[in-house]
Motif scaffolding. Structure first.
Motif, PDB file in Angstrom:
ATOM      1  N   VAL A 196      -4.099   6.501   1.250  1.00 60.89           N
ATOM      2  CA  VAL A 196      -3.952   5.233   1.963  1.00 60.89           C
ATOM      3  C   VAL A 196      -2.643   5.172   2.763  1.00 60.89           C
TER       4      VAL A 196
ATOM      5  N   GLY B 258       0.893   4.096  -2.843  1.00 59.36           N
ATOM      6  CA  GLY B 258       0.701   5.504  -2.521  1.00 59.36           C
ATOM      7  C   GLY B 258       1.784   6.389  -3.102  1.00 59.36           C
TER       8      GLY B 258
ATOM      9  N   TRP C 286      -3.956   6.792  -4.522  1.00 58.27           N
ATOM     10  CA  TRP C 286      -3.590   5.931  -3.396  1.00 58.27           C
ATOM     11  C   TRP C 286      -2.871   6.692  -2.288  1.00 58.27           C
TER      12      TRP C 286
ATOM     13  N   PHE D 186       0.828  -1.200   0.000  1.00 56.39           N
ATOM     14  CA  PHE D 186       0.000   0.000   0.000  1.00 56.39           C
ATOM     15  C   PHE D 186       0.870   1.260   0.000  1.00 56.39           C
TER      16      PHE D 186
ATOM     17  N   THR E 252      -2.874   4.658   6.523  1.00 58.18           N
ATOM     18  CA  THR E 252      -3.335   3.298   6.802  1.00 58.18           C
ATOM     19  C   THR E 252      -2.214   2.281   6.568  1.00 58.18           C
ATOM     20  N   ALA E 253      -1.412   2.512   5.553  1.00 60.60           N
ATOM     21  CA  ALA E 253      -0.285   1.622   5.283  1.00 60.60           C
ATOM     22  C   ALA E 253       0.708   1.642   6.438  1.00 60.60           C
TER      23      ALA E 253
END
Length: 76
Positions: A34, A25, A31, A21, A37-38
């Motif tokens: 994200v 990004g 992306w 992820f 969150t990654a």
């Protein structure tokens, strides 16, 4: 002797997913949202890897005899 457990496997999977992820990004502007969150996935994955390592060491100390040793002792 236990070498790998569920915590280790799930930690490695979450860490790998977080890294993927993070790379996505970096490559794609959509992306980019994200990336936090990654980072969270990577942190949870590393924590699970540490927990898995700790439980493996603890489990191996409490059960020092492997299956092969138990079979040898039962033969005598």
């Amino acid at each position: 002797m236990e070498r790998i457990n569920g915590e280790t496997i799930s930690g490695a999977a979450l860490t790998l997913l977080g890294v993927l992820f993070l790379i996505a990004g970096q490559l794609n502007t959509i992306w980019t949202a994200v990336i936090p969150t990654a980072a969270l996935l990577i942190a949870i994955g590393v924590a699970l890897l540490a927990l898995g390592r700790y439980t493996t060491i603890k489990s191996n100390r409490t059960h020092p005899h492997t299956e092969e040793h138990a079979q040898e002792h039962s033969r005598h």
